[in-house]
Scaffold this motif. Structure first.
Motif, PDB file in Angstrom:
ATOM      1  N   ASN A 107       0.816  -1.218   0.000  1.00 61.01           N
ATOM      2  CA  ASN A 107       0.000   0.000   0.000  1.00 61.01           C
ATOM      3  C   ASN A 107       0.850   1.270   0.000  1.00 61.01           C
ATOM      4  O   ASN A 107       0.324   2.366   0.139  1.00 61.01           O
ATOM      5  N   GLY A 108       2.163   1.111  -0.115  1.00 61.64           N
ATOM      6  CA  GLY A 108       3.048   2.271  -0.134  1.00 61.64           C
ATOM      7  C   GLY A 108       3.394   2.810   1.239  1.00 61.64           C
ATOM      8  O   GLY A 108       3.980   3.877   1.368  1.00 61.64           O
ATOM      9  N   LYS A 109       3.030   2.086   2.278  1.00 62.35           N
ATOM     10  CA  LYS A 109       3.337   2.513   3.650  1.00 62.35           C
ATOM     11  C   LYS A 109       4.689   1.923   4.066  1.00 62.35           C
ATOM     12  O   LYS A 109       5.108   0.893   3.553  1.00 62.35           O
ATOM     13  N   PRO A 110       5.370   2.579   5.018  1.00 66.05           N
ATOM     14  CA  PRO A 110       6.677   2.070   5.450  1.00 66.05           C
ATOM     15  C   PRO A 110       6.614   0.619   5.926  1.00 66.05           C
ATOM     16  O   PRO A 110       5.691   0.213   6.620  1.00 66.05           O
ATOM     17  N   ALA A 111       7.585  -0.159   5.492  1.00 66.57           N
ATOM     18  CA  ALA A 111       7.705  -1.572   5.863  1.00 66.57           C
ATOM     19  C   ALA A 111       8.829  -1.718   6.895  1.00 66.57           C
ATOM     20  O   ALA A 111       9.238  -0.715   7.497  1.00 66.57           O
ATOM     21  N   PRO A 112       9.374  -2.923   7.113  1.00 70.02           N
ATOM     22  CA  PRO A 112      10.372  -3.139   8.177  1.00 70.02           C
ATOM     23  C   PRO A 112      11.586  -2.215   8.151  1.00 70.02           C
ATOM     24  O   PRO A 112      12.130  -1.899   9.201  1.00 70.02           O
ATOM     25  N   VAL A 113      12.032  -1.784   6.961  1.00 67.91           N
ATOM     26  CA  VAL A 113      13.216  -0.925   6.871  1.00 67.91           C
ATOM     27  C   VAL A 113      12.872   0.319   6.045  1.00 67.91           C
ATOM     28  O   VAL A 113      13.350   0.491   4.921  1.00 67.91           O
ATOM     29  N   PRO A 114      12.022   1.209   6.574  1.00 66.50           N
ATOM     30  CA  PRO A 114      11.651   2.390   5.796  1.00 66.50           C
ATOM     31  C   PRO A 114      12.877   3.265   5.529  1.00 66.50           C
ATOM     32  O   PRO A 114      13.785   3.346   6.334  1.00 66.50           O
ATOM     33  N   GLY A 115      12.921   3.844   4.380  1.00 63.01           N
ATOM     34  CA  GLY A 115      14.045   4.698   4.019  1.00 63.01           C
ATOM     35  C   GLY A 115      15.159   3.967   3.299  1.00 63.01           C
ATOM     36  O   GLY A 115      16.006   4.583   2.672  1.00 63.01           O
ATOM     37  N   PHE A 116      15.163   2.634   3.368  1.00 57.71           N
ATOM     38  CA  PHE A 116      16.202   1.849   2.700  1.00 57.71           C
ATOM     39  C   PHE A 116      16.199   2.129   1.197  1.00 57.71           C
ATOM     40  O   PHE A 116      17.250   2.198   0.560  1.00 57.71           O
ATOM     41  N   ALA A 117      15.026   2.327   0.641  1.00 59.13           N
ATOM     42  CA  ALA A 117      14.897   2.570  -0.796  1.00 59.13           C
ATOM     43  C   ALA A 117      15.608   3.853  -1.230  1.00 59.13           C
ATOM     44  O   ALA A 117      15.964   3.997  -2.392  1.00 59.13           O
ATOM     45  N   TRP A 118      15.835   4.772  -0.317  1.00 64.78           N
ATOM     46  CA  TRP A 118      16.478   6.039  -0.671  1.00 64.78           C
ATOM     47  C   TRP A 118      17.981   6.039  -0.395  1.00 64.78           C
ATOM     48  O   TRP A 118      18.645   7.054  -0.534  1.00 64.78           O
ATOM     49  N   THR A 119      18.513   4.907  -0.034  1.00 67.07           N
ATOM     50  CA  THR A 119      19.950   4.781   0.182  1.00 67.07           C
ATOM     51  C   THR A 119      20.650   4.789  -1.170  1.00 67.07           C
ATOM     52  O   THR A 119      20.245   4.061  -2.077  1.00 67.07           O
ATOM     53  N   PRO A 120      21.693   5.591  -1.348  1.00 65.44           N
ATOM     54  CA  PRO A 120      22.395   5.613  -2.637  1.00 65.44           C
ATOM     55  C   PRO A 120      22.874   4.219  -3.042  1.00 65.44           C
ATOM     56  O   PRO A 120      23.400   3.465  -2.226  1.00 65.44           O
ATOM     57  N   GLY A 121      22.636   3.868  -4.306  1.00 66.51           N
ATOM     58  CA  GLY A 121      23.062   2.581  -4.830  1.00 66.51           C
ATOM     59  C   GLY A 121      22.057   1.457  -4.660  1.00 66.51           C
ATOM     60  O   GLY A 121      22.272   0.362  -5.143  1.00 66.51           O
ATOM     61  N   VAL A 122      20.955   1.739  -3.996  1.00 68.38           N
ATOM     62  CA  VAL A 122      19.931   0.710  -3.781  1.00 68.38           C
ATOM     63  C   VAL A 122      18.878   0.828  -4.879  1.00 68.38           C
ATOM     64  O   VAL A 122      18.454   1.914  -5.237  1.00 68.38           O
ATOM     65  N   VAL A 123      18.491  -0.309  -5.432  1.00 67.11           N
ATOM     66  CA  VAL A 123      17.455  -0.378  -6.462  1.00 67.11           C
ATOM     67  C   VAL A 123      16.288  -1.156  -5.877  1.00 67.11           C
ATOM     68  O   VAL A 123      16.485  -2.172  -5.215  1.00 67.11           O
ATOM     69  N   THR A 124      15.055  -0.681  -6.117  1.00 63.24           N
ATOM     70  CA  THR A 124      13.891  -1.264  -5.448  1.00 63.24           C
ATOM     71  C   THR A 124      12.970  -2.062  -6.361  1.00 63.24           C
ATOM     72  O   THR A 124      11.847  -2.362  -5.983  1.00 63.24           O
ATOM     73  N   TYR A 125      13.395  -2.413  -7.549  1.00 62.39           N
ATOM     74  CA  TYR A 125      12.523  -3.157  -8.456  1.00 62.39           C
ATOM     75  C   TYR A 125      13.325  -4.276  -9.112  1.00 62.39           C
ATOM     76  O   TYR A 125      14.548  -4.270  -9.134  1.00 62.39           O
ATOM     77  N   GLY A 126      12.616  -5.257  -9.645  1.00 63.65           N
ATOM     78  CA  GLY A 126      13.225  -6.475 -10.150  1.00 63.65           C
ATOM     79  C   GLY A 126      14.215  -6.303 -11.280  1.00 63.65           C
ATOM     80  O   GLY A 126      14.147  -5.348 -12.052  1.00 63.65           O
ATOM     81  N   GLY A 127      15.123  -7.270 -11.364  1.00 61.26           N
ATOM     82  CA  GLY A 127      16.103  -7.301 -12.441  1.00 61.26           C
ATOM     83  C   GLY A 127      17.522  -7.460 -11.954  1.00 61.26           C
ATOM     84  O   GLY A 127      18.424  -7.686 -12.752  1.00 61.26           O
ATOM     85  N   GLY A 128      17.751  -7.370 -10.656  1.00 61.06           N
ATOM     86  CA  GLY A 128      19.086  -7.567 -10.098  1.00 61.06           C
ATOM     87  C   GLY A 128      19.088  -8.769  -9.178  1.00 61.06           C
ATOM     88  O   GLY A 128      18.218  -8.889  -8.314  1.00 61.06           O
ATOM     89  N   LEU A 129      20.047  -9.682  -9.387  1.00 58.67           N
ATOM     90  CA  LEU A 129      20.130 -10.887  -8.565  1.00 58.67           C
ATOM     91  C   LEU A 129      21.559 -11.109  -8.096  1.00 58.67           C
ATOM     92  O   LEU A 129      22.504 -10.883  -8.865  1.00 58.67           O
ATOM     93  N   PRO A 130      21.725 -11.570  -6.859  1.00 58.07           N
ATOM     94  CA  PRO A 130      23.072 -11.882  -6.374  1.00 58.07           C
ATOM     95  C   PRO A 130      23.591 -13.157  -7.036  1.00 58.07           C
ATOM     96  O   PRO A 130      22.814 -14.044  -7.396  1.00 58.07           O
TER      97      PRO A 130
END
Length: 167
Positions: A107-130
């Motif tokens: 629903n777009g509300k903060p989850a367990p680690v809010p703000g993580f998505a705004w950390t430089p170098g972090v991507v929040t959508y599919g397409g990257g795998l370890p």
């Protein structure tokens, strides 16, 4: 005379230490160019089959680019996004799609680690795998050019192609 003896002793000790650490590094799995190329080729093959115009990046455990490919007529912006996805997955041992789940709920509300998505170098959508060699995190693969779910399918094809080489 005394200085030379000390210097020789220090150099000999240093060489012994380098030799010992060199042996330890040889036992640590490393993502090779050949394996990275095989992963990128598999991703590219799936993209061609599905008629996706994809950019693909494979990076090592330090998030340094080993292989980058941009298919003809793929979006220019996909190049940067593919590299970012690969680097994010090299820096964190989970898919980039999981980052969104950590930072925002459905629903777009903060989850367990809010703000993580705004950390430089972090991507929040599919397409990257370890990329894992057993329990060792040795790099990441990123694909961009289609929908995030399709980008992730492409990256998974790359991992599938190299799974037997990573044991």
């Amino acid at each position: 005379m005394r200085i030379r003896i000390t210097t020789v002793a220090v150099l000999t000790g240093g060489l012994l230490l380098c030799g010992a650490s060199g042996q330890a590094l040889e036992k640590t799995p490393v993502l090779s160019l050949e394996v990275a190329q095989k992963a990128a080729a598999a991703c590219r093959a799936l993209a061609a089959q599905k008629n996706w115009r994809m950019a693909v990046a494979v990076v090592d455990s330090g998030a340094n680019t080993i292989v980058f490919e941009r298919m003809d007529r793929s979006f220019l912006g996909s190049a940067d996004i593919a590299v970012r996805k690969a680097r994010a997955s090299a820096n964190f041992p989970f898919p980039t799609s999981a980052v969104g789940d950590l930072s925002l709920d459905k629903n777009g509300k903060p989850a367990p680690v809010p703000g993580f998505a705004w950390t430089p170098g972090v991507v929040t959508y599919g397409g990257g795998l370890p990329i894992m060699a057993g329990a060792v995190h040795i790099g990441g693969i990123g694909a961009s050019g289609a929908a995030p779910e399709e980008d992730e399918q492409c990256a998974k094809a790359g991992l599938e192609a190299i799974k037997d080489l990573l044991k």
